[in-house]
Design an enzyme around this catalytic site. Structure first.
Site, mmCIF file in Angstrom:
data_model
loop_
_atom_site.group_PDB
_atom_site.id
_atom_site.type_symbol
_atom_site.label_atom_id
_atom_site.label_comp_id
_atom_site.label_asym_id
_atom_site.label_seq_id
_atom_site.Cartn_x
_atom_site.Cartn_y
_atom_site.Cartn_z
ATOM 1 N N HIS A 48 53.877 46.884 47.156
ATOM 2 C CA HIS A 48 54.750 46.262 46.011
ATOM 3 C C HIS A 48 55.580 47.301 45.196
ATOM 4 O O HIS A 48 56.271 46.944 44.307
ATOM 5 C CB HIS A 48 53.752 45.499 44.800
ATOM 6 C CG HIS A 48 53.025 44.564 45.314
ATOM 7 N ND1 HIS A 48 53.334 43.177 45.587
ATOM 8 C CD2 HIS A 48 51.900 44.547 46.047
ATOM 9 C CE1 HIS A 48 52.334 42.446 46.109
ATOM 10 N NE2 HIS A 48 51.510 43.214 46.339
ATOM 11 N N CYS A 92 49.206 41.847 43.120
ATOM 12 C CA CYS A 92 49.158 43.105 43.668
ATOM 13 C C CYS A 92 47.775 43.769 43.702
ATOM 14 O O CYS A 92 46.944 43.606 42.631
ATOM 15 C CB CYS A 92 50.169 44.201 42.904
ATOM 16 S SG CYS A 92 49.908 45.957 43.457
ATOM 17 N N ASP A 132 46.223 46.553 50.508
ATOM 18 C CA ASP A 132 46.822 45.300 49.597
ATOM 19 C C ASP A 132 47.293 44.388 50.576
ATOM 20 O O ASP A 132 47.272 44.659 51.981
ATOM 21 C CB ASP A 132 48.110 45.711 49.151
ATOM 22 C CG ASP A 132 48.813 44.879 47.944
ATOM 23 O OD1 ASP A 132 48.579 45.540 46.616
ATOM 24 O OD2 ASP A 132 49.166 43.895 48.026
ATOM 25 N N SER A 161 41.674 36.370 44.088
ATOM 26 C CA SER A 161 42.824 36.957 43.227
ATOM 27 C C SER A 161 42.820 36.314 41.979
ATOM 28 O O SER A 161 43.173 36.407 40.944
ATOM 29 C CB SER A 161 44.098 36.964 43.921
ATOM 30 O OG SER A 161 44.345 37.998 44.848
#
Lengths: 627, 375
Positions: A371, A384, A365, A326
């Protein structure tokens, strides 16, 4: 006894004798003239030839090895120095029986199997009149013992040499590197004449990269020796030119903070000053003591290091290639803004998974429950995945790889220390070339969250983070700030080199992304909120986790059940102060699990040490300062 | 000196000087002292300024000159009478050495007499020419074929005994001492050339009888470069020393070849090279001139000798001296194979020097005990 009476004719006999004596004299003179002719031949006609031979006998060229340059950190802390040591050398030509000599030397001096083996290897290769080192780093006691018995060992001598010593031990070993004895392969590459008399050569790190500068130039001495090879006097000499001292951009204190923060974990921390590309920290843990390698490491210790599951010899900061996870999202988000693929305030709904048309694969996810409605800011703060699946799809792989490349994700950073590996940004062309397969849309999705084929080294990640913090000013990371001539004291600053700037010129977009990243740390929903709670300065950051192994579809992911070594790598990138950055950090903790919980606190400690303890937060004119 | 010892028929008694009454020959003595002086100078340098070694050489020279002086007092007449016994004694000692060598399982050249070691072959260097001269002197010269054959046997037996030790250098020296007597006795030149041809033809046979180390020396002589650090090292380093000396030399104590130990045996057999390096060709010419003077003086003494025995003996002793220096310089300059012969009166060493000085003592004796009769 009847004896015939013989009459002696004395006059005739005297005459006969005299004539014979004259013949004898003529013979003597003739033979002496032969000798004289021979001597004229040797001493007059061939005089020049024999003069040359006589000089070759007595005059030997001896190399004077230069002193290797010292290495300091940015504050003048000594990281690598030279200490005197005594080594035992053998000149093969002057030793009748090498085996017996070594056995006899064993009575006085400890000679290990490794020492002997190394000696024999060089003994077979090198020329007969060159001294070969049998043992290095003799103790004072051993030197004394040999000195007393020296007359018993013609052709064996003690040489005073300098050896490399790293007073900080394992600190920054993966940045600094170490020197070791020159091996046969290295001999092929170097100018052997410049290494006459030099035992060591840089093997890794700065020691290797700046070998030319650190080593200096060999000096030459014409010495008169006797038939036993002992030097009697120096006829003339050209002194060696010592190697230059190096001043690193590295901060030993900060480095220590980073290494201690990693503690027992396996991982890497790289910190860069975004304003000039100076590498402040280049930590890879666990490390090892480089002093072990200088005199030649014994094989048992070496095997221990090499075979350790923690891989202390592995330079994670430069050579560890991890999926960015991420931590790639700020860059993808910026690409989205740049290409107009996202409307910052527009939300999409995240149900906890994402599916492509005509494909029943569920792209999960990290948050199983989803989310809910997510805009760009929230996608960054909560990390997310679904948002970035969607964004990646609308960007397409070509625009993603094209955008990431100028950050240095697909290339070497060009740092001035040896051993760096390049990261990888996948592209259609790359996949066709390497994998011989077409690009699949699903691969675009996982590229958007930094998984799949993406690979990045901690250094490249820190460099990209620094580039992000300065709105695309891409500076080449550098670890050496300046060289210093030890004789004249002349300091030469090494220039700051700009890599190709990122072609995204809308400041608003950069500003927006950085703002979302401050949310990661400072907002109450941020994945790294725990390090932002009491921070006296603003931090922009992004957490990441990189999957070590992939879970099957429909399988529950329960972290505790997974053996530690199979846990995700924890990543965190950050820079601070967010809008006037003085430090950019990338942290990777192997199998650390959570980026926010494990990697982010390490980055915070490093930033605190730099900005608060070192007072960098207040001073504004410290960029590019000379050490 | 007791007046009673003086021969009553000596008419020249009134005109005798001190040296004559001491039975010394001033020109010869002067030349020998000059050589000894040069020897000490060169030795000091060649030994690496080892003053102790120089002092030891002084002591040896003292002994040698004393022997010379003693022998010079001895009238040649009793010497001639004792000759067969001296020769027989020498032969006996050579056999004794050989037997001791057999028992001791190895080459042996000396007898250990407790106080010092005695080399019978050294004695033979003097006894051989004395014996041959004694054998030929009472009969008309040139000798008859029968006498020549007998004389050859006298030469051959001790030569073979010494060669068996094995000491080829001394054997050749002893043989040549005998052969020179034959030469001076007036054997026909046809025979001389014939013997020389025979010797050359027998050289391969000699090779067959040689020890390995002797063959190695010959091989090394023929091609010193084949083993520059081993057997050829001596000759190569010696030639470098001599050649680099040049015309004027490197100067006393400045010869790098000898001072830095490159020249082996530099104070003994190879001292000529050390001398040549430091004093150059000019120094050598001076040295050779002194040697030539000694030889000329010796031959003059031989020519002026009053009976056949002393004439033949003196001639042979002088030529043996010449052989010494020619073989040594020939070896050091690479003209001849390496044979362990010293440079007479210059090399460091004892035994051979005493023998040489004894020979000069005999020469002086021959010269100073002449009856001054009109010739």
């Amino acid at each position: 006894m009847a004896r015939p009476i013989t009459l002696k004719d004395h006059f005739r006999e005297t005459r006969l004798f005299t004539s014979r004596a004259i013949v004898a004299l003529v013979l003597c003179i003739a033979l002496m003239l032969v000798l004289v002719a021979r001597l004229v031949d040797l001493q007059v006609i061939k005089h020049d030839t024999y003069t040359v031979l006589s000089d070759q006998n007595r005059v030997h060229i001896a190399a004077l090895p230069p002193t290797r340059g010292l290495i300091f950190d940015r504050n003048g802390v000594l990281l690598a120095q030279n200490l005197p040591s005594y080594s035992l050398q053998i000149v093969p030509e002057q030793v009748d029986d090498v085996d017996a000599t070594i056995e006899e030397l064993r009575q006085l001096i400890a000679i290990s199997e490794d020492d002997e083996e190394r000696f024999r290897k060089r003994y077979q290769r090198s020329r007969r009149f060159k001294p070969i080192t049998l043992r290095t780093r003799l103790s004072d006691e051993e030197v004394a013992r040999f000195a007393v018995n020296r007359h018993r060992f013609p052709g064996v001598d003690i040489a005073a040499r300098l050896y490399r010593h790293y007073p900080q031990g394992s600190l920054a070993v993966h940045a600094l590197g170490y020197v070791g004895r020159i091996n046969e392969r290295e001999l092929q590459d170097i100018d052997a004449s410049n290494y006459e008399g030099t035992d060591f050569i840089g093997k890794t790190g700065v020691e290797k990269f700046y070998e030319d500068i650190l080593h200096g130039d060999v000096g030459v001495q014409r010495v008169e020796t006797n038939a036993q090879g002992r030097t009697l006097r120096v006829l003339e000499q050209t002194p060696p030119v010592p190697g230059l001292n190096l001043h690193l951009t590295l901060d030993a204190d900060l480095q220590r903070v980073a290494e201690q923060a990693l503690g027992e974990e396996r991982g890497a921390v790289v910190a860069i000053d975004p304003r000039d590309g100076s590498v402040l920290v280049l930590a890879s843990m666990p490390g090892f003591d480089p002093n072990l390698f200088v005199g030649g490491i014994d094989s048992k210790t070496y095997r221990g290091l090499r075979d350790s599951p923690d891989q202390p010899l592995f330079n994670r900061a430069l050579r560890g290639r991890y999926p960015p996870g991420s931590t790639l999202k700020p860059f993808i988000g910026l690409a989205g803004l740049e290409y107009g693929a996202v409307e910052p305030n527009a939300s999409i709904y995240c149900p906890g998974w994402y599916m492509l048309d005509g494909d029943d694969h569920k792209y999960r996810d990290w948050k199983k429950s989803g989310h809910g409605p997510v805009d760009l800011t929230r996608s960054m703060v909560e990390s997310c995945d679904v948002y970035y699946y969607d964004l990646a799809l609308s960007l397409g792989i070509d625009r993603i790889s094209g955008f990431l490349e100028p950050f240095g994700f697909n290339d070497l950073t060009g740092i001035d220390t040896s051993g760096e590996l390049a990261g990888l940004v996948p592209s259609r062309e790359w996949k066709r070339r390497v994998k011989r397969e077409p690009w699949y849309p699903g691969e675009t999705l996982i590229t958007g969250i930094g998984q799949g084929f993406n690979l990045v080294t901690p250094l490249a990640l820190a460099s990209a983070t620094a580039t992000l913090s300065t709105y695309g000013q891409h500076l080449r990371p550098r670890i050496v700030a300046a060289s210093e001539d030890p004789d004249s004291g002349e300091v030469v600053d090494f220039p700051v080199v700009s890599n190709l700037a990122v072609p995204a010129e809308d400041h608003a977009n950069w500003h927006y992304i950085i703002k979302t990243m401050t949310g990661v740390v400072h907002s109450h929903r941020g994945t790294a909120r725990r390090i932002g709670e009491n921070a006296p300065y603003e931090i922009a950051g992004k957490t990441g986790t990189a999957q070590v192994f992939s879970i099957k579809q429909n399988e529950e992911y329960v972290e505790e059940d997974i053996e530690k070594r199979l846990r995700d790598h924890a990543l965190f990138i950050a820079f601070a102060p967010a809008h006037a950055p003085k430090i950019a950090v990338a942290v990777i903790v192997e199998n650390g699990g959570s980026g926010g919980a494990v990697a982010a606190p390490i980055a915070r400690k490093v930033m605190d040490a730099w900005l608060l303890d070192k007072g960098r937060l207040k001073s504004d004119n410290d960029a590019g300062e000379t050490p | 000196m007791n007046l009673l010892d003086t021969p009553v028929h000596d008419l020249g008694q009134r005109r005798r000087s001190l040296t004559q009454s001491l039975h010394l020959d001033p020109p010869l003595l002067l030349a020998l002292l000059l050589l000894s002086g040069i020897s000490l100078f060169v030795l000091y340098s060649a030994s690496g300024q080892d003053i102790d070694l120089v002092w030891r050489q002084v002591v040896r020279l003292g002994v040698a000159f004393t022997v010379m002086f003693a022998l010079a007092q001895l009238n040649p007449a009793p010497l001639k009478r004792w000759t067969p016994w001296i020769f027989a004694g020498g032969l006996g000692l050579l056999v004794a050495v050989l037997v001791a060598g057999e028992i001791g399982k190895g080459a042996q050249r000396w007898l250990d007499l407790g106080l010092f070691r005695f080399q019978p072959s050294e004695l033979m260097k003097l006894a051989m020419p004395m014996m041959v001269a004694w054998y030929l002197s009472d009969h008309p010269l040139p000798p008859s074929a029968k006498r020549l054959a007998m004389a050859s046997l006298i030469i051959l037996v001790p030569t073979l005994l010494i060669a068996r030790q094995p000491d080829l250098g001394t054997a050749l020296l002893v043989a040549s001492a005998g052969l020179f007597v034959l030469l001076f006795a007036g054997i026909p030149w046809r025979l001389v050339t014939g013997l020389a041809a025979l010797g050359a033809a027998l050289a391969p046979v000699l090779w067959y009888f040689m020890h390995d180390y002797q063959r190695q020396r010959v091989l090394t002589f023929l091609n010193p470069e084949q083993d520059p650090l081993g057997a050829g090292y001596h000759i190569i380093q010696s030639k470098i020393a001599i050649g680099s000396g040049g015309l004027y030399g490197k100067g006393w104590l400045n010869g790098t070849q000898s001072q830095l130990n490159f020249l082996p045996e530099r104070s003994t057999d190879f001292i000529f090279a050390a001398y040549a390096e430091e004093f150059g060709l000019l120094g050598i010419l001076v040295l050779l001139a002194i040697y030539l003077f000694i030889i000329m003086r010796g031959l003059l003494i031989a020519v002026q000798a009053q009976d056949t025995f002393t004439r033949l003996l003196a001639g042979s002793l002088v030529m043996t001296f010449f052989i010494y220096l020619f073989v040594n310089i020939g070896m050091v300059t690479g003209l001849l194979p390496v044979v362990g012969l010293p440079l007479p009166l210059v090399s460091y060493g004892g035994t051979s020097m005493v023998t040489l000085m004894a020979a000069f003592g005999i020469l002086m004796s021959i010269h100073t005990h002449r009856k001054l009769l009109p010739r």
